[in-house]
Design a protein around this motif. Structure first.
Motif, PDB file in Angstrom:
ATOM      1  N   LEU A  47     -17.492 -53.724  42.180  1.00  0.00           N
ATOM      2  CA  LEU A  47     -17.058 -54.717  41.195  1.00  0.00           C
ATOM      3  C   LEU A  47     -16.541 -54.003  39.943  1.00  0.00           C
ATOM      4  N   CYS A  69     -28.191 -54.117  38.283  1.00  0.00           N
ATOM      5  CA  CYS A  69     -28.977 -52.886  38.528  1.00  0.00           C
ATOM      6  C   CYS A  69     -28.026 -51.757  38.893  1.00  0.00           C
ATOM      7  N   GLY A  71     -27.386 -48.847  37.531  1.00  0.00           N
ATOM      8  CA  GLY A  71     -27.735 -47.454  37.223  1.00  0.00           C
ATOM      9  C   GLY A  71     -26.738 -46.806  36.276  1.00  0.00           C
ATOM     10  N   GLY A  90     -29.918 -33.469  38.546  1.00  0.00           N
ATOM     11  CA  GLY A  90     -31.069 -32.842  39.205  1.00  0.00           C
ATOM     12  C   GLY A  90     -30.639 -32.194  40.507  1.00  0.00           C
ATOM     13  N   TYR A 117     -40.681 -27.812  40.776  1.00  0.00           N
ATOM     14  CA  TYR A 117     -41.674 -28.622  41.480  1.00  0.00           C
ATOM     15  C   TYR A 117     -41.538 -28.419  42.989  1.00  0.00           C
ATOM     16  N   LEU A 179     -27.871 -37.631  40.081  1.00  0.00           N
ATOM     17  CA  LEU A 179     -27.728 -37.862  38.634  1.00  0.00           C
ATOM     18  C   LEU A 179     -28.733 -38.929  38.210  1.00  0.00           C
ATOM     19  N   ARG A 180     -29.754 -38.524  37.468  1.00  0.00           N
ATOM     20  CA  ARG A 180     -30.747 -39.504  36.993  1.00  0.00           C
ATOM     21  C   ARG A 180     -30.072 -40.397  35.940  1.00  0.00           C
ATOM     22  N   PRO A 181     -30.190 -41.711  36.073  1.00  0.00           N
ATOM     23  CA  PRO A 181     -29.499 -42.608  35.116  1.00  0.00           C
ATOM     24  C   PRO A 181     -30.303 -42.768  33.820  1.00  0.00           C
ATOM     25  N   GLY A 207     -35.493 -40.605  35.235  1.00  0.00           N
ATOM     26  CA  GLY A 207     -36.175 -39.877  36.312  1.00  0.00           C
ATOM     27  C   GLY A 207     -37.449 -40.556  36.760  1.00  0.00           C
ATOM     28  N   GLY A 209     -37.382 -44.075  38.150  1.00  0.00           N
ATOM     29  CA  GLY A 209     -36.988 -45.369  38.721  1.00  0.00           C
ATOM     30  C   GLY A 209     -37.926 -45.885  39.806  1.00  0.00           C
TER      31      GLY A 209
HETATM   32  C1  LIG Z   1     -33.499 -34.956  41.410  1.00  0.00           C
HETATM   33  C2  LIG Z   1     -34.096 -36.289  41.080  1.00  0.00           C
HETATM   34  C3  LIG Z   1     -35.464 -36.438  41.074  1.00  0.00           C
HETATM   35  C4  LIG Z   1     -36.044 -37.681  40.789  1.00  0.00           C
HETATM   36  N1  LIG Z   1     -37.395 -37.787  40.814  1.00  0.00           N
HETATM   37  C5  LIG Z   1     -37.964 -38.994  40.591  1.00  0.00           C
HETATM   38  C6  LIG Z   1     -39.368 -39.142  40.652  1.00  0.00           C
HETATM   39  O1  LIG Z   1     -40.115 -38.203  40.879  1.00  0.00           O
HETATM   40  N2  LIG Z   1     -39.884 -40.385  40.429  1.00  0.00           N
HETATM   41  C7  LIG Z   1     -39.095 -41.465  40.162  1.00  0.00           C
HETATM   42  O2  LIG Z   1     -39.626 -42.546  39.987  1.00  0.00           O
HETATM   43  N3  LIG Z   1     -37.754 -41.326  40.076  1.00  0.00           N
HETATM   44  C8  LIG Z   1     -37.171 -40.129  40.284  1.00  0.00           C
HETATM   45  N4  LIG Z   1     -35.815 -39.999  40.180  1.00  0.00           N
HETATM   46  C9  LIG Z   1     -35.032 -41.096  39.595  1.00  0.00           C
HETATM   47  C10 LIG Z   1     -34.673 -42.194  40.567  1.00  0.00           C
HETATM   48  O3  LIG Z   1     -34.005 -41.651  41.682  1.00  0.00           O
HETATM   49  C11 LIG Z   1     -33.767 -43.181  39.799  1.00  0.00           C
HETATM   50  O4  LIG Z   1     -34.406 -43.623  38.625  1.00  0.00           O
HETATM   51  C12 LIG Z   1     -33.467 -44.385  40.670  1.00  0.00           C
HETATM   52  O5  LIG Z   1     -32.868 -43.982  41.884  1.00  0.00           O
HETATM   53  C13 LIG Z   1     -32.551 -45.355  39.925  1.00  0.00           C
HETATM   54  O6  LIG Z   1     -32.393 -46.465  40.755  1.00  0.00           O
HETATM   55  P1  LIG Z   1     -31.382 -47.631  40.379  1.00  0.00           P
HETATM   56  O7  LIG Z   1     -31.490 -48.606  41.513  1.00  0.00           O
HETATM   57  O8  LIG Z   1     -31.596 -48.100  38.987  1.00  0.00           O
HETATM   58  O9  LIG Z   1     -29.948 -46.926  40.383  1.00  0.00           O
HETATM   59  P2  LIG Z   1     -29.128 -46.384  41.614  1.00  0.00           P
HETATM   60  O10 LIG Z   1     -30.032 -45.862  42.677  1.00  0.00           O
HETATM   61  O11 LIG Z   1     -28.086 -45.466  41.039  1.00  0.00           O
HETATM   62  O12 LIG Z   1     -28.428 -47.687  42.214  1.00  0.00           O
HETATM   63  C14 LIG Z   1     -27.350 -48.311  41.557  1.00  0.00           C
HETATM   64  C15 LIG Z   1     -26.614 -49.114  42.620  1.00  0.00           C
HETATM   65  O13 LIG Z   1     -25.618 -49.915  41.996  1.00  0.00           O
HETATM   66  C16 LIG Z   1     -24.435 -49.799  42.741  1.00  0.00           C
HETATM   67  N5  LIG Z   1     -23.300 -49.992  41.827  1.00  0.00           N
HETATM   68  C17 LIG Z   1     -23.077 -49.347  40.647  1.00  0.00           C
HETATM   69  N6  LIG Z   1     -21.936 -49.788  40.096  1.00  0.00           N
HETATM   70  C18 LIG Z   1     -21.433 -50.718  40.916  1.00  0.00           C
HETATM   71  C19 LIG Z   1     -20.251 -51.516  40.897  1.00  0.00           C
HETATM   72  N7  LIG Z   1     -19.367 -51.438  39.887  1.00  0.00           N
HETATM   73  N8  LIG Z   1     -20.020 -52.366  41.930  1.00  0.00           N
HETATM   74  C20 LIG Z   1     -20.907 -52.449  42.969  1.00  0.00           C
HETATM   75  N9  LIG Z   1     -22.042 -51.721  43.044  1.00  0.00           N
HETATM   76  C21 LIG Z   1     -22.292 -50.860  42.034  1.00  0.00           C
HETATM   77  C22 LIG Z   1     -24.448 -48.399  43.318  1.00  0.00           C
HETATM   78  O14 LIG Z   1     -23.604 -48.293  44.431  1.00  0.00           O
HETATM   79  C23 LIG Z   1     -25.918 -48.242  43.663  1.00  0.00           C
HETATM   80  O15 LIG Z   1     -26.180 -48.745  44.942  1.00  0.00           O
HETATM   81  C24 LIG Z   1     -35.219 -38.776  40.472  1.00  0.00           C
HETATM   82  C25 LIG Z   1     -33.824 -38.626  40.494  1.00  0.00           C
HETATM   83  C26 LIG Z   1     -33.273 -37.407  40.796  1.00  0.00           C
HETATM   84  C27 LIG Z   1     -31.759 -37.262  40.810  1.00  0.00           C
END
Ligand SMILES: Cc1cc2nc3c(=O)[nH]c(=O)nc-3n(C[C@H](O)[C@H](O)[C@H](O)COP(=O)(O)OP(=O)(O)OC[C@H]3O[C@@H](n4cnc5c(N)ncnc54)[C@H](O)[C@@H]3O)c2cc1C
Length: 234
Positions: A47, A69, A71, A90, A117, A179-181, A207, A209
């Motif tokens: 979108l 949601c 991110g 990360g 870690y 990429l942590r949001p 980090g 989520g």
């Molecule tokens: C290396 C690493 C280590 C981590 N360790 C931890 C940990 O130990 N504990 C922990 O709790 N968390 C951890 N995290 C963080 C965790 O992965 C994130 O906080 C979490 O994945 C965020 O989820 P989200 O659903 O908010 O975003 P996302 O997973 O980014 O999901 C966003 C979604 O929205 C969709 N989207 C975005 N824009 C649009 C658009 N314009 N149109 C349609 N769809 C769209 C995307 O396709 C995606 O599916 C880590 C992250 C990393 C990178």
């Protein structure tokens, strides 16, 4: 607290605790299956603007509430454009080796951008070696030099990974970058009227989520119920 003689060389202090380690490659499909079981209809689309979502309900009716949601993409999504969003890069290495402990090290000699870690994923998911926390870095490619530092630190703190041998004894499954949001003002959990429709924002979980997901979804649910109540009074 660990006793001095229990610490690996070069460590000033340490502590032990029990915790939960999620194997996300199993957990995420499990969540999808729970949604399907509860009647959620999935559709894959990109979108340009958050307002478009309300016209996409599978019933053909306009949606009462849109939950945002997205991110890190909340930074460029039309109608949101949240410039407080940025990545914390990360990098990880997933290996077949197993360690006798899981660990997380604070205070790496190279500064705040690199962390260490070792997390063993359940059900044969491998052992995840990390990592980095590089704010503002959008690079999705693996940095091979950083990968070597990650592996070296992991075997220094957990020699059982390779039976005390070098990193060439690590059996690599794959390397990854995520990429942590992160959001400068913290997670955004609020409702907002955009183009005449309620949008509940739930993004910017950095980090943590997974850890914060239960609490944040409960808070988001309250906001959705509030928005529906206001709508039904109109
Ligand atoms: C290396 C690493 C280590 C981590 N360790 C931890 C940990 O130990 N504990 C922990 O709790 N968390 C951890 N995290 C963080 C965790 O992965 C994130 O906080 C979490 O994945 C965020 O989820 P989200 O659903 O908010 O975003 P996302 O997973 O980014 O999901 C966003 C979604 O929205 C969709 N989207 C975005 N824009 C649009 C658009 N314009 N149109 C349609 N769809 C769209 C995307 O396709 C995606 O599916 C880590 C992250 C990393 C990178």
């Amino acid at each position: 607290m660990l006793r001095k003689e229990e610490l690996p060389p070069g460590f000033d202090s340490g502590s032990t605790f029990t915790s939960v380690c999620i194997n996300t490659s199993l957990y995420l499909p499990y969540l999808v299956s729970q949604c399907l079981k509860n009647g959620v209809v999935f559709e894959r689309r990109i979108l340009d603007h958050v307002s478009v979502a309300k016209s996409l309900h599978h019933s053909g009716d306009s949606a009462d509430v849109v939950v945002n949601c997205t991110g890190i993409s909340a930074r460029k999504l039309g109608g949101v454009m949240d410039q407080n969003m940025m990545p914390a890069r990360g990098q990880t290495v997933l290996v077949r080796n197993t360690a006798d402990v899981m660990c997380d090290v604070l205070g790496i000699e190279t500064g705040d951008e690199e962390v260490c870690y070792v997390m063993q994923r359940a059900a044969g998911g491998g052992t995840l070696l990390g990592g980095s926390y590089q704010k503002g870095n959008w690079d999705s490619q693996v940095d091979p030099n950083l990968a070597i530092r990650i592996m070296k630190r992991a075997i220094d703190v957990c020699p059982s990974l390779t039976g005390g041998k070098g990193i060439e004894h690590l059996s690599v499954i794959r390397q990854g970058v995520g990429l942590r949001p992160i959001r400068t003002n913290g997670t955004r959990l609020e409702k907002e009227k955009i183009d005449g429709a309620w949008v509940v924002h739930n993004y910017g979980h950095g980090g943590y989520g997974y850890q914060s997901s239960y609490g944040c979804s409960q808070a988001a649910l309250k906001l959705i119920e509030d928005a529906c109540r206001i709508r039904s009074r109109l």
